[in-house]
Motif scaffolding. Structure first.
Motif, PDB file in Angstrom:
ATOM      1  N   ASP A  44       0.834  -1.200   0.000  1.00  0.00           N
ATOM      2  CA  ASP A  44       0.000   0.000   0.000  1.00  0.00           C
ATOM      3  C   ASP A  44       0.875   1.259   0.000  1.00  0.00           C
ATOM      4  O   ASP A  44       1.765   1.404   0.843  1.00  0.00           O
ATOM      5  N   PRO A  45       0.619   2.178  -0.942  1.00  0.00           N
ATOM      6  CA  PRO A  45       1.475   3.373  -1.054  1.00  0.00           C
ATOM      7  C   PRO A  45       1.537   4.212   0.222  1.00  0.00           C
ATOM      8  O   PRO A  45       2.598   4.725   0.578  1.00  0.00           O
ATOM      9  N   TYR A  46       0.407   4.339   0.925  1.00  0.00           N
ATOM     10  CA  TYR A  46       0.433   5.150   2.154  1.00  0.00           C
ATOM     11  C   TYR A  46       1.250   4.448   3.247  1.00  0.00           C
ATOM     12  O   TYR A  46       2.065   5.071   3.918  1.00  0.00           O
ATOM     13  N   ARG A 104       3.631   2.418   2.793  1.00  0.00           N
ATOM     14  CA  ARG A 104       5.040   2.499   2.382  1.00  0.00           C
ATOM     15  C   ARG A 104       5.584   3.898   2.713  1.00  0.00           C
ATOM     16  O   ARG A 104       6.717   4.033   3.189  1.00  0.00           O
ATOM     17  N   ALA A 105       4.779   4.917   2.473  1.00  0.00           N
ATOM     18  CA  ALA A 105       5.211   6.281   2.795  1.00  0.00           C
ATOM     19  C   ALA A 105       5.443   6.434   4.298  1.00  0.00           C
ATOM     20  O   ALA A 105       6.408   7.068   4.732  1.00  0.00           O
ATOM     21  N   LEU A 143      -2.908  14.599   3.378  1.00  0.00           N
ATOM     22  CA  LEU A 143      -3.196  14.183   2.000  1.00  0.00           C
ATOM     23  C   LEU A 143      -4.674  14.385   1.688  1.00  0.00           C
ATOM     24  O   LEU A 143      -5.481  14.622   2.595  1.00  0.00           O
ATOM     25  N   ASP A 155      -6.923  12.398   1.089  1.00  0.00           N
ATOM     26  CA  ASP A 155      -7.831  11.470   1.773  1.00  0.00           C
ATOM     27  C   ASP A 155      -7.873  11.714   3.285  1.00  0.00           C
ATOM     28  O   ASP A 155      -8.490  10.940   4.016  1.00  0.00           O
ATOM     29  N   ARG A 211      -5.345  11.710   5.427  1.00  0.00           N
ATOM     30  CA  ARG A 211      -4.317  11.081   6.254  1.00  0.00           C
ATOM     31  C   ARG A 211      -3.043  11.931   6.298  1.00  0.00           C
ATOM     32  O   ARG A 211      -2.645  12.515   5.289  1.00  0.00           O
ATOM     33  N   LEU A 263       1.093  12.844   6.835  1.00  0.00           N
ATOM     34  CA  LEU A 263       2.408  12.280   6.513  1.00  0.00           C
ATOM     35  C   LEU A 263       3.453  13.327   6.889  1.00  0.00           C
ATOM     36  O   LEU A 263       3.225  14.527   6.714  1.00  0.00           O
ATOM     37  N   ALA A 303      10.297  11.699   3.011  1.00  0.00           N
ATOM     38  CA  ALA A 303       9.238  10.690   2.850  1.00  0.00           C
ATOM     39  C   ALA A 303       8.040  11.295   2.122  1.00  0.00           C
ATOM     40  O   ALA A 303       7.409  10.636   1.288  1.00  0.00           O
ATOM     41  N   ILE A 304       7.747  12.552   2.405  1.00  0.00           N
ATOM     42  CA  ILE A 304       6.626  13.214   1.736  1.00  0.00           C
ATOM     43  C   ILE A 304       6.898  13.347   0.243  1.00  0.00           C
ATOM     44  O   ILE A 304       6.058  12.989  -0.594  1.00  0.00           O
ATOM     45  N   ALA A 323       8.917  11.661  -1.610  1.00  0.00           N
ATOM     46  CA  ALA A 323       8.944  10.337  -2.259  1.00  0.00           C
ATOM     47  C   ALA A 323       7.518   9.845  -2.522  1.00  0.00           C
ATOM     48  O   ALA A 323       7.238   9.229  -3.555  1.00  0.00           O
ATOM     49  N   HIS A 324       6.614  10.142  -1.592  1.00  0.00           N
ATOM     50  CA  HIS A 324       5.221   9.717  -1.775  1.00  0.00           C
ATOM     51  C   HIS A 324       4.553  10.530  -2.884  1.00  0.00           C
ATOM     52  O   HIS A 324       3.897   9.970  -3.772  1.00  0.00           O
ATOM     53  N   GLU A 370       5.761   9.530  -6.468  1.00  0.00           N
ATOM     54  CA  GLU A 370       5.710   8.134  -6.899  1.00  0.00           C
ATOM     55  C   GLU A 370       5.150   8.028  -8.316  1.00  0.00           C
ATOM     56  O   GLU A 370       4.122   8.629  -8.638  1.00  0.00           O
TER      57      GLU A 370
END
Lengths: 190, 190
Positions: free
Chosen positions: A83-85, A87-88, B57, B59, B61, B63, B68-69, B71-72, B75
């Motif tokens: 899952d991308p989230y 993984r993040a 994000l 949705d 959620r 981060l 890490a942000i 990279a997400h 993607e």
């Protein structure tokens, strides 16, 4: 694969544990931080940054930085969430580990155990803050990213399990202690 | 997406630049490090580590951790190399940035510009070592990972381009200076 690592270093052990977990064959080349072996011309040709761990992959190419190495080795395995989230979040914790955890908890241990000096109180405060955040996180989840073991756990456990050597008392952190046991069992270490 | 960031922070600007480059819409919520806005209960609900940048994000959620942000967010884009080795090198540099570059070069700038004190000489030595390694690397390659712009460059340029504010003289690093110009042009900044 050749792993250049110092057995006293949690950063290096992350690579060993990941390779062992994945069943990847490797040759471990003990490379001492304390005796200058990470500063020889021979080693700097592998990692110009002069840091262990570093690896030479089977195709002869070098790679450094513990968390980058384990992410590369584990690509496509169950140690990295699909899952991308998730993984993040895994990478979030791995970057946090290198920025806010290791420079306190590993550095305190290095000072006490290998240099024989008391760590700077600011370092100890930072380490306690890191442990508090881990404890708080583990009150609502069993693993740091997603719903199973990932590289976030592997990365974080390396120095957390030896935090007491740096003078941190884990008694106030039952969640962390339980998670360490879980990890040691999952990785077959300890 | 909501980006909680402090405009004086290179770590926060990485996220802005990446979103801008990718054409991702966002709301920037200025969150000051100096005035305690990263320590309010409201912000700690977004990032319990109390650090910017953090994002919410689309949705809902959260981060955190700049690298890490990005990279997400990136993607599947051309900011992340397809080749597994190049991607691993990208992460190698991003972890190196947070461990060996930012804690020297950003910290020296913070001391001088925002606290009005001279940075610790050890910090300056670490920063020069980081710049020397970047310069050496750029003698044989144009970008830090693979053969084009990647997140490794975005991550590294954030504080390198303002290194002079921390007291670092970039004159001895012509490769680094050329690479900064290239990056500023590619990202439409500066």
């Amino acid at each position: 694969m050749k792993i250049f690592g110092d057995s006293i270093s949690g950063n290096c052990l992350k690579v060993k544990w990941t390779a062992d977990y994945l069943g990847l064959p490797y040759e471990w080349i003990e490379t001492g931080v304390l005796n200058g072996e990470t500063r020889t011309l021979q080693f700097l040709a592998v990692n110009p940054a002069g840091q262990v761990p570093a690896v030479i992959l089977d195709d002869g190419r070098p790679l450094a930085q513990s968390n980058a190495i384990i992410a590369h080795l584990a690509e496509g395995s169950d140690l990295i969430p699909d899952d991308p989230y998730d993984r993040a979040k895994m990478f979030e914790w791995m970057f946090w580990e290198q920025y806010s955890h290791e420079p306190a908890i590993a550095v305190a241990r290095f000072a006490r155990v290998y240099r024989g000096v008391e760590p700077d109180p600011k370092i100890m405060e930072r380490g306690e803050a890191a442990l508090r955040l881990m404890e708080k996180t583990l009150h609502t989840q069993a693993w740091f990213a997603g719903d199973r073991l990932s590289l976030a756990d592997v990365s974080l456990v390396a120095y957390t399990r030896v935090a007491h050597e740096g003078g941190f008392n884990l008694a106030p952190y039952p969640g962390v202690r339980g998670w360490i046991s879980l990890l040691e069992s999952a990785l077959g270490i300890g």
